[in-house]
Design a protein around this motif. Structure first.
Motif, PDB file in Angstrom:
ATOM      1  N   SER A 154      -0.998 -30.549  -7.025  1.00  0.00           N
ATOM      2  CA  SER A 154       0.055 -29.529  -7.051  1.00  0.00           C
ATOM      3  C   SER A 154       1.415 -30.118  -6.689  1.00  0.00           C
ATOM      4  O   SER A 154       1.556 -30.842  -5.695  1.00  0.00           O
ATOM      5  CB  SER A 154      -0.302 -28.412  -6.055  1.00  0.00           C
ATOM      6  N   TRP A 155       2.435 -29.795  -7.474  1.00  0.00           N
ATOM      7  CA  TRP A 155       3.796 -30.257  -7.217  1.00  0.00           C
ATOM      8  C   TRP A 155       4.314 -29.740  -5.877  1.00  0.00           C
ATOM      9  O   TRP A 155       4.930 -30.469  -5.106  1.00  0.00           O
ATOM     10  CB  TRP A 155       4.688 -29.796  -8.359  1.00  0.00           C
ATOM     11  N   GLU A 156       4.033 -28.492  -5.587  1.00  0.00           N
ATOM     12  CA  GLU A 156       4.499 -27.915  -4.325  1.00  0.00           C
ATOM     13  C   GLU A 156       3.833 -28.594  -3.132  1.00  0.00           C
ATOM     14  O   GLU A 156       4.491 -28.891  -2.120  1.00  0.00           O
ATOM     15  CB  GLU A 156       4.219 -26.408  -4.316  1.00  0.00           C
ATOM     16  N   VAL A 157       2.538 -28.868  -3.227  1.00  0.00           N
ATOM     17  CA  VAL A 157       1.818 -29.548  -2.144  1.00  0.00           C
ATOM     18  C   VAL A 157       2.301 -30.983  -2.015  1.00  0.00           C
ATOM     19  O   VAL A 157       2.470 -31.508  -0.909  1.00  0.00           O
ATOM     20  CB  VAL A 157       0.290 -29.501  -2.380  1.00  0.00           C
ATOM     21  N   TRP A 158       2.551 -31.642  -3.155  1.00  0.00           N
ATOM     22  CA  TRP A 158       3.058 -33.016  -3.137  1.00  0.00           C
ATOM     23  C   TRP A 158       4.388 -33.080  -2.386  1.00  0.00           C
ATOM     24  O   TRP A 158       4.589 -33.937  -1.511  1.00  0.00           O
ATOM     25  CB  TRP A 158       3.237 -33.519  -4.572  1.00  0.00           C
ATOM     26  N   GLN A 159       5.295 -32.161  -2.714  1.00  0.00           N
ATOM     27  CA  GLN A 159       6.608 -32.156  -2.070  1.00  0.00           C
ATOM     28  C   GLN A 159       6.492 -31.945  -0.564  1.00  0.00           C
ATOM     29  O   GLN A 159       7.140 -32.630   0.231  1.00  0.00           O
ATOM     30  CB  GLN A 159       7.474 -31.052  -2.687  1.00  0.00           C
ATOM     31  N   GLU A 160       5.676 -30.991  -0.154  1.00  0.00           N
ATOM     32  CA  GLU A 160       5.498 -30.716   1.267  1.00  0.00           C
ATOM     33  C   GLU A 160       4.852 -31.899   1.982  1.00  0.00           C
ATOM     34  O   GLU A 160       5.229 -32.238   3.110  1.00  0.00           O
ATOM     35  CB  GLU A 160       4.635 -29.457   1.449  1.00  0.00           C
ATOM     36  N   THR A 161       3.893 -32.548   1.327  1.00  0.00           N
ATOM     37  CA  THR A 161       3.216 -33.703   1.926  1.00  0.00           C
ATOM     38  C   THR A 161       4.189 -34.841   2.167  1.00  0.00           C
ATOM     39  O   THR A 161       4.162 -35.495   3.219  1.00  0.00           O
ATOM     40  CB  THR A 161       2.071 -34.176   1.007  1.00  0.00           C
ATOM     41  N   VAL A 162       5.076 -35.080   1.201  1.00  0.00           N
ATOM     42  CA  VAL A 162       6.069 -36.149   1.334  1.00  0.00           C
ATOM     43  C   VAL A 162       7.075 -35.818   2.434  1.00  0.00           C
ATOM     44  O   VAL A 162       7.354 -36.646   3.319  1.00  0.00           O
ATOM     45  CB  VAL A 162       6.807 -36.381  -0.009  1.00  0.00           C
ATOM     46  N   LYS A 163       7.621 -34.624   2.398  1.00  0.00           N
ATOM     47  CA  LYS A 163       8.665 -34.244   3.354  1.00  0.00           C
ATOM     48  C   LYS A 163       8.177 -34.238   4.806  1.00  0.00           C
ATOM     49  O   LYS A 163       8.958 -34.484   5.725  1.00  0.00           O
ATOM     50  CB  LYS A 163       9.237 -32.871   2.980  1.00  0.00           C
ATOM     51  N   SER A 164       6.896 -33.967   4.998  1.00  0.00           N
ATOM     52  CA  SER A 164       6.361 -33.877   6.365  1.00  0.00           C
ATOM     53  C   SER A 164       5.744 -35.182   6.854  1.00  0.00           C
ATOM     54  O   SER A 164       5.154 -35.230   7.938  1.00  0.00           O
ATOM     55  CB  SER A 164       5.307 -32.767   6.436  1.00  0.00           C
TER      56      SER A 164
END
Length: 330
Positions: free
Chosen positions: A198-208
């Protein structure tokens, strides 16, 4: 007499034309790509194949496009690839990457056409071609463990995030190399493997990443990411967003992920080396060696590649032991 001479000339011309057709056919090679030609890995290994194949071969390519299409379409793509093979009737076929071998390997094992695979992460036996006398090829083994250990010589690493999409190659890598383990210890480094579709999960994983204690993120594959509407996100967009938004230094396992607005670098694999090795094996086969007599080989062990721009961005100076062996790019 004139009629007889004309008849002989006509027969000779016909034989010459048939000979020419057979010769052209024997010079044709088909490359079936699991993915698509714009994908840097594909374009790189195809370059290697064409460079390594001497003798004026005619090249046909077919793109299964399984990075950008739903899994439910893979069987249809495979059938279209098979139909194209029947149409072109090449003297040899290259199967690029796991999906091509998985969906087409058993079909080719039932015919006489020699096949050389490349970029295969799984054990070929998993695709029911292990005993096929007409099939051989090159294995690809991402250098996850070695690359992480090498990067410890550049930056302090105690805990790292290894981030992959949820495509076929990523899953095979997870199972084959990491034996399904989400956490492993490497020379005092705790590496956490995550498969994200998921793009949304990928973004959150990177940012955190920094908040969760990671010292670096190692970018694996990122080509099958989809958003909440199940729309494919362009791979280049995923990579550049990740490079811009990661709060920790980004490293990579493949050469195409290294560069300005991409990853810093790493001990990387090159598609071209896979193509060159596959071409070498194909040349042996077309010179008379049976495919089954050529042992399956493992591709090159990787090259240290770094982006000058990214090294400067993160204020990293390569130690002499790394710099002396590394290739630098902008």
């Amino acid at each position: 007499m004139k009629i007889i001479i004309n008849s002989i000339l006509l027969t000779l011309c016909t034989l010459f034309m048939l000979s020419g057709t057979a010769s052209a056919q024997s010079k044709s090679v088909l490359i079936i790509e699991s993915y698509h030609s714009e994908y840097p890995w594909d374009s790189s290994y195809i370059e290697g194949i064409k460079e390594g194949m001497k003798g004026g071969y005619q090249f046909f390519t077919f793109q299964m496009d399984t990075k950008r299409t739903a899994k439910s379409e893979f069987d249809k793509s495979a059938q279209k690839a098979w139909d194209f093979y029947l149409q072109t009737k090449p003297s040899l076929v290259f199967l690029g990457d796991d999906n091509a071998l998985k969906y087409l390997g058993p079909k080719f094992a039932a015919v006489d056409t020699p096949v050389v695979f490349l970029g295969i992460n799984n054990n070929p036996r998993a695709y029911n071609v292990g005993s096929a006398a007409n099939i051989t090829g090159v294995l690809e083994r991402p250098l996850l463990k070695r690359s992480i250990i090498e990067m410890k010589k550049i930056v302090a690493l105690k805990k790292v995030l290894v981030l992959f999409d949820s495509g076929t190659t990523s899953k095979v890598t997870f199972d084959e190399i990491l034996k399904g383990k989400e956490k492993i210890k490497l020379s005092g480094i705790e590496a956490h493997m995550k498969l994200v579709g998921s793009w949304e999960v990928w973004q959150e994983t990177v940012k955190s990443a920094k908040d969760k204690g990671y010292d670096a993120v190692f970018i694996g594959l990122y080509h099958t990411i989809v958003n909440k509407d199940n729309q494919h996100i362009a791979a280049d967009k995923v990579l550049r967003w990740t490079s811009k938004n990661t709060p920790v230094p980004p490293f990579a396992f493949w050469d195409f992920a290294v560069g300005p607005e991409k990853a810093i670098g790493g001990l990387t694999l090159f598609g071209k080396t896979q193509g060159l090795l596959a071409a070498e094996m194909a040349t042996q086969i077309l010179s008379g060696t049976q495919a089954g007599e050529i042992k399956v080989r493992i591709g090159e062990k990787g090259k240290l590649l770094f982006s000058k721009t990214q090294l400067q961005k993160y204020n990293i100076e390569l130690p002499k032991s790394i710099a002396s062996k590394a290739t630098l790019m902008e």
